[in-house]
Design an enzyme around this catalytic site. Sequence first.
Site: not given
Ligand SMILES: O=CCCC(=O)O
Length: 485
Positions: A256-257, A290, A183-184, A234, A157
């Site tokens: 990608e965690l 992330c 994502a919901s 996620g 999300w």
């Molecule tokens: O949160 C994940 C991806 C963020 C980004 O691509 O900069």
Amino acid sequence: MQALKETQLYCPFAYIDGSWVAADSGEQIDVLNPATGESMGNVPRLGRVETERAIAAADAALPAWKGLTAQERADILMKWHDLMLEHQDDLAMIMTHEQGKPLKEAAGEIAYAASFLRWFAEEARRIYGETVPAAKPSQRIVVTKQPVGVVGAITPWNFPAAMITRKAGAALAAGCTVVVKPASQTPFSATALALLAERAGVPRGVFNVVPGRAAEIAATLTESPLVRKITFTGSTEVGRQLMAQASQHIQKISLELGGNAPFIVFEDADLDAAVEGAMAAKFRNAGQTCVCTNRFLVQSSVVNAFCEKFAVAMNSELKVGNGTEAGINIGPLIDDSAVAKVSEHVHDAVDHGAELLLGGHPHPLGGNFFTPTLVSFATSSMKVAHEETFGPLAAVFPFDDEEDAIAMANDTEYGLASYFYSRDLGRVWRVADALEYGMVGINTGLISNAAAPFGGVKASGLGREGGHQGLEEFLETKYLCIDLG
Ligand SMILES: O=CCCC(=O)O
């Protein structure tokens, strides 16, 4: 929702085999605007049966799609890219309503998302094979690349558009077909992208969007022998489960965690530049990225000066509110449990001796808004040292020397993004080499770029997205041994 220039972009359906569909059960997901708590509409809540239909459609569409020339696939991806930019304002409006990020930032994400389509359109024409000297004079060894097949993409999300195009752009360029489970919280960005994909000429069945019950859809994707690749962004917890599930049919997997990004400021750094980088690396998407900094590691000799400058920048530059209003650059958090987690980390830090310099509480606006917070004298005994806060809490940990900083930075199970500021060239190389992370920002707080391989090590995941490496993830290598007789 505020009016769109083109109302058709608001698509309250799932998209399977080129058709806009409801759930067989008639069930729906109520999508809430995190800034107001109001509903912005419903999308179908799909499950196993509809996902199986989407997989079958993707499988049926595969031969024709992979049979196109790279140039033909690239042209369609470029058209999709152009349409995204043409509708950037509407796509941003949809995103702000369902995700909360301010309009300007949402428009930035649309441009970022579109850039993956351009990048992979260009890379599609560079899927090269190779020839290798053979062991016998009569033989030739040729290595070719082929699409892996049907891809199941499960997206988060926090970047409702870019995480779809980063996966689907690469997959489609490689010649794969895709089933996306968005994502919901943010399905409308996904269905709007599907509408534009259709208009760009993506054939039916090649790109499918299945909002719905996450665990059931993930199980259907991993239980199907037709699905040859799972790609997920996620949490580490869900990534671990998916990896186990993907082992049934030995599906390829990219994950990608979570992260726990350190941002190191050495005493030789340009402190003003470090503060500018800190603002970008911490407060993008209200800290819900992330690659957002989780721990500011600052050399003791400059910690007070850094905190003072950082507090001034936070006070003067961060405006909290509904992202549709002008001048706002910190939107709401996604839901009340996100607010509770930030509160918990702040209280835990203060209870363990951190000094509260700014904020520390939910924002007076109420709801999902949280006041940007700065604490110093954080230590490894605090939750913020080990868990990703995913919100607007900046925690500063003092350190003594380079060795100390590297040890603290690496003292985590995660290894996604890291950052450091230094003007000493020797140190730049030493620290870059020593950090156990997939990505290192050096004298910058912004590292995301379609041309670069994005991804982590350790519990932060497997594989890379973006860059030419991102395309490889959707290709199989085949070796031909030709005996000339
Ligand atoms: O949160 C994940 C991806 C963020 C980004 O691509 O900069």
